[in-house]
Design a protein around this motif. Structure first.
Motif, PDB file in Angstrom:
ATOM      1  N   ALA A  92       0.681  -1.293  -0.115  1.00  0.00           N
ATOM      2  CA  ALA A  92       0.134   0.167  -0.066  1.00  0.00           C
ATOM      3  C   ALA A  92       0.872   1.161  -0.001  1.00  0.00           C
ATOM      4  CB  ALA A  92      -0.982   0.055   1.203  1.00  0.00           C
ATOM      5  N   LEU A  93       2.115   1.076   0.631  1.00  0.00           N
ATOM      6  CA  LEU A  93       3.068   2.318   0.652  1.00  0.00           C
ATOM      7  C   LEU A  93       3.412   2.590  -0.644  1.00  0.00           C
ATOM      8  CD1 LEU A  93       4.797   1.800   3.921  1.00  0.00           C
ATOM      9  CD2 LEU A  93       2.981   3.542   3.736  1.00  0.00           C
ATOM     10  N   GLU A  94       3.708   1.731  -1.187  1.00  0.00           N
ATOM     11  CA  GLU A  94       4.365   1.726  -2.550  1.00  0.00           C
ATOM     12  C   GLU A  94       3.400   2.246  -3.563  1.00  0.00           C
ATOM     13  OE1 GLU A  94       5.875  -1.823  -4.046  1.00  0.00           O
ATOM     14  OE2 GLU A  94       7.057  -2.174  -2.163  1.00  0.00           O
ATOM     15  N   LEU A  95       2.120   1.836  -3.605  1.00  0.00           N
ATOM     16  CA  LEU A  95       0.893   2.399  -4.585  1.00  0.00           C
ATOM     17  C   LEU A  95       0.598   3.670  -4.143  1.00  0.00           C
ATOM     18  CD1 LEU A  95      -1.116   1.591  -6.421  1.00  0.00           C
ATOM     19  CD2 LEU A  95      -2.768   1.117  -4.439  1.00  0.00           C
ATOM     20  N   ILE A  96       0.548   4.116  -2.825  1.00  0.00           N
ATOM     21  CA  ILE A  96       0.377   5.552  -2.364  1.00  0.00           C
ATOM     22  C   ILE A  96       1.430   6.348  -2.991  1.00  0.00           C
ATOM     23  CG2 ILE A  96       0.564   7.181  -0.443  1.00  0.00           C
ATOM     24  CD1 ILE A  96      -0.817   4.728   1.006  1.00  0.00           C
ATOM     25  N   ALA A  97       2.753   6.058  -2.958  1.00  0.00           N
ATOM     26  CA  ALA A  97       3.950   6.728  -3.343  1.00  0.00           C
ATOM     27  C   ALA A  97       3.674   6.883  -4.826  1.00  0.00           C
ATOM     28  CB  ALA A  97       5.198   6.208  -3.166  1.00  0.00           C
ATOM     29  N   LYS A  98       3.374   5.691  -5.705  1.00  0.00           N
ATOM     30  CA  LYS A  98       3.134   5.842  -7.080  1.00  0.00           C
ATOM     31  C   LYS A  98       2.010   6.943  -7.451  1.00  0.00           C
ATOM     32  CE  LYS A  98       1.255   2.674 -10.212  1.00  0.00           C
ATOM     33  NZ  LYS A  98       1.208   1.305 -10.623  1.00  0.00           N
ATOM     34  N   LYS A  99       0.835   6.712  -6.824  1.00  0.00           N
ATOM     35  CA  LYS A  99      -0.070   7.796  -7.245  1.00  0.00           C
ATOM     36  C   LYS A  99      -0.103   9.194  -6.756  1.00  0.00           C
ATOM     37  CE  LYS A  99      -2.905   4.468  -8.663  1.00  0.00           C
ATOM     38  NZ  LYS A  99      -3.259   4.347 -10.204  1.00  0.00           N
ATOM     39  N   ILE A 100       0.530   9.231  -5.629  1.00  0.00           N
ATOM     40  CA  ILE A 100       0.627  10.847  -5.170  1.00  0.00           C
ATOM     41  C   ILE A 100       2.140  11.650  -5.930  1.00  0.00           C
ATOM     42  CG2 ILE A 100       1.532  12.341  -3.465  1.00  0.00           C
ATOM     43  CD1 ILE A 100      -0.250  10.820  -1.510  1.00  0.00           C
ATOM     44  N   LEU A 101       2.967  10.763  -6.220  1.00  0.00           N
ATOM     45  CA  LEU A 101       3.975  11.465  -6.849  1.00  0.00           C
ATOM     46  C   LEU A 101       4.008  11.443  -8.518  1.00  0.00           C
ATOM     47  CD1 LEU A 101       7.094   9.682  -4.856  1.00  0.00           C
ATOM     48  CD2 LEU A 101       6.120  12.032  -4.615  1.00  0.00           C
ATOM     49  N   ASP A 102       2.837  10.821  -8.971  1.00  0.00           N
ATOM     50  CA  ASP A 102       2.840  10.808 -10.355  1.00  0.00           C
ATOM     51  C   ASP A 102       2.070  12.364 -10.769  1.00  0.00           C
ATOM     52  OD1 ASP A 102       2.181  10.245 -12.968  1.00  0.00           O
ATOM     53  OD2 ASP A 102       0.520   9.293 -12.693  1.00  0.00           O
ATOM     54  N   VAL A 103       2.819  12.909 -11.678  1.00  0.00           N
ATOM     55  CA  VAL A 103       2.566  14.139 -12.267  1.00  0.00           C
ATOM     56  C   VAL A 103       1.043  14.143 -12.664  1.00  0.00           C
ATOM     57  CG1 VAL A 103       3.336  16.298 -13.581  1.00  0.00           C
ATOM     58  CG2 VAL A 103       4.979  14.757 -12.369  1.00  0.00           C
ATOM     59  N   GLU A 104       0.869  13.121 -13.531  1.00  0.00           N
ATOM     60  CA  GLU A 104      -0.559  13.383 -14.255  1.00  0.00           C
ATOM     61  C   GLU A 104      -1.687  12.499 -13.674  1.00  0.00           C
ATOM     62  OE1 GLU A 104       0.644  11.434 -17.923  1.00  0.00           O
ATOM     63  OE2 GLU A 104       2.239  13.000 -18.421  1.00  0.00           O
ATOM     64  N   THR A 105      -1.344  12.492 -12.219  1.00  0.00           N
ATOM     65  CA  THR A 105      -2.381  11.934 -11.556  1.00  0.00           C
ATOM     66  C   THR A 105      -3.745  12.648 -11.483  1.00  0.00           C
ATOM     67  OG1 THR A 105      -2.939  10.758  -9.340  1.00  0.00           O
ATOM     68  CG2 THR A 105      -2.310  13.129  -9.343  1.00  0.00           C
ATOM     69  N   THR A 106      -4.868  11.691 -11.440  1.00  0.00           N
ATOM     70  CA  THR A 106      -6.189  12.511 -11.412  1.00  0.00           C
ATOM     71  C   THR A 106      -6.971  12.294  -9.978  1.00  0.00           C
ATOM     72  OG1 THR A 106      -7.095  10.196 -12.041  1.00  0.00           O
ATOM     73  CG2 THR A 106      -6.618  11.873 -14.050  1.00  0.00           C
ATOM     74  N   ILE A 107      -6.159  11.869  -9.021  1.00  0.00           N
ATOM     75  CA  ILE A 107      -6.956  11.890  -7.780  1.00  0.00           C
ATOM     76  C   ILE A 107      -6.998  13.525  -7.358  1.00  0.00           C
ATOM     77  CG2 ILE A 107      -6.175  10.968  -5.304  1.00  0.00           C
ATOM     78  CD1 ILE A 107      -4.494   8.655  -6.615  1.00  0.00           C
ATOM     79  N   THR A 108      -8.169  13.436  -6.727  1.00  0.00           N
ATOM     80  CA  THR A 108      -8.452  14.614  -6.004  1.00  0.00           C
ATOM     81  C   THR A 108      -8.835  14.733  -4.590  1.00  0.00           C
ATOM     82  OG1 THR A 108     -10.735  14.389  -6.738  1.00  0.00           O
ATOM     83  CG2 THR A 108      -9.497  15.420  -8.363  1.00  0.00           C
ATOM     84  N   SER A 109      -8.856  13.588  -3.936  1.00  0.00           N
ATOM     85  CA  SER A 109      -9.336  13.389  -2.668  1.00  0.00           C
ATOM     86  C   SER A 109      -8.593  12.243  -2.021  1.00  0.00           C
ATOM     87  CB  SER A 109     -10.703  13.617  -2.522  1.00  0.00           C
ATOM     88  OG  SER A 109     -11.353  12.216  -2.497  1.00  0.00           O
ATOM     89  N   TYR A 110      -8.454  12.385  -0.438  1.00  0.00           N
ATOM     90  CA  TYR A 110      -7.935  11.247  -0.042  1.00  0.00           C
ATOM     91  C   TYR A 110      -8.849  10.028   0.035  1.00  0.00           C
ATOM     92  CZ  TYR A 110      -4.349  14.201   1.774  1.00  0.00           C
ATOM     93  OH  TYR A 110      -3.312  15.311   1.680  1.00  0.00           O
ATOM     94  N   LEU A 111     -10.203  10.165  -0.386  1.00  0.00           N
ATOM     95  CA  LEU A 111     -11.344   8.982  -0.358  1.00  0.00           C
ATOM     96  C   LEU A 111     -11.160   8.522  -1.486  1.00  0.00           C
ATOM     97  CD1 LEU A 111     -14.373  11.012   1.221  1.00  0.00           C
ATOM     98  CD2 LEU A 111     -13.078   9.102   2.242  1.00  0.00           C
ATOM     99  N   GLU A 112     -10.897   9.018  -2.668  1.00  0.00           N
ATOM    100  CA  GLU A 112     -10.545   8.446  -3.812  1.00  0.00           C
ATOM    101  C   GLU A 112      -9.280   7.643  -3.853  1.00  0.00           C
ATOM    102  OE1 GLU A 112      -9.774   9.900  -8.483  1.00  0.00           O
ATOM    103  OE2 GLU A 112     -10.768  11.449  -7.109  1.00  0.00           O
ATOM    104  N   LEU A 113      -8.197   8.171  -3.322  1.00  0.00           N
ATOM    105  CA  LEU A 113      -6.958   7.294  -3.002  1.00  0.00           C
ATOM    106  C   LEU A 113      -7.250   6.070  -2.257  1.00  0.00           C
ATOM    107  CD1 LEU A 113      -4.081   7.050  -3.324  1.00  0.00           C
ATOM    108  CD2 LEU A 113      -3.615   8.530  -1.363  1.00  0.00           C
ATOM    109  N   GLN A 114      -8.108   6.550  -1.147  1.00  0.00           N
ATOM    110  CA  GLN A 114      -8.611   5.016  -0.163  1.00  0.00           C
ATOM    111  C   GLN A 114      -9.417   4.137  -1.128  1.00  0.00           C
ATOM    112  OE1 GLN A 114     -11.519   6.242   2.701  1.00  0.00           O
ATOM    113  NE2 GLN A 114     -10.490   4.632   4.335  1.00  0.00           N
ATOM    114  N   LEU A 115     -10.061   4.653  -1.925  1.00  0.00           N
ATOM    115  CA  LEU A 115     -11.051   3.691  -2.800  1.00  0.00           C
ATOM    116  C   LEU A 115     -10.080   2.865  -3.682  1.00  0.00           C
ATOM    117  CD1 LEU A 115     -14.263   5.702  -3.332  1.00  0.00           C
ATOM    118  CD2 LEU A 115     -13.870   3.684  -1.980  1.00  0.00           C
TER     119      LEU A 115
END
Length: 163
Positions: A92-115
């Motif tokens: 999960a830590l690796e996935l979080i790092a990948k999603k947050i550090l990605d410049v082209e991410t579309t995540i807009t909230s922590y709830l979305e990241l949680q899902l």
């Protein structure tokens, strides 16, 4: 009248000073300062040392007793901190790092990241744990700008703005 401190510090002043410089954390530094003050002969009473360090007299007394009974290594062992078990897995830590550090991410909230974590890894992570990890590790701010009110009156807005 308070009692004088009657304890022999076996370590040298130079050794204690070096340990004080290397120590991490205010608690360890203050414990070493107590020994340094006693070794230097600056302070003869626990109350004076407590005032100097901003600690209670009882705390200083307990530190001195700990040193006299068990020595320096026991005094410098800090056992506070509570239950500090990790709740987020390595995957999960690796996935979080990948999603947050990605410049082209579309995540807009922590709830979305949680899902996303729940869908991809099948792990449930508490919102508070995810939020605090992201803020602490990545200094992230997943916020979406809100739309301006669609019924806003332009004339009324100009009254509040400075020319």
């Amino acid at each position: 009248m308070p009692k004088k401190i009657k304890i022999e510090i076996t370590e040298s002043l130079e050794f204690l000073s070096n340990e004080h410089i290397k120590a991490k954390g205010e608690l360890k530094k203050d414990r070493l300062k107590v020994l340094i003050y006693i070794k230097e002969g600056k302070y003869h009473f626990q109350s004076d040392i407590a005032k100097k360090l901003g600690r209670t007299e009882k705390t200083v007394r307990e530190w001195i007793q700990e040193y006299s009974q068990s020595g320096l290594s026991s005094l410098l062992k800090v056992s506070s901190g509570g239950n500090n078990t990790r709740t987020i897995s390595d995957k999960a830590l690796e996935l979080i790092a990948k999603k947050i550090l990605d410049v082209e991410t579309t995540i807009t909230s922590y709830l979305e990241l949680q899902l996303i974590i729940e869908e991809e890894l099948g792990e449930k992570i508490a919102y508070g744990a995810l939020y605090s990890h992201c803020k602490r590790k990545y200094k992230s701010k997943l916020k979406v700008a809100r739309k301006s009110h669609h019924k806003k009156d332009k004339k009324a807005e100009e009254l509040f703005k400075k020319p």
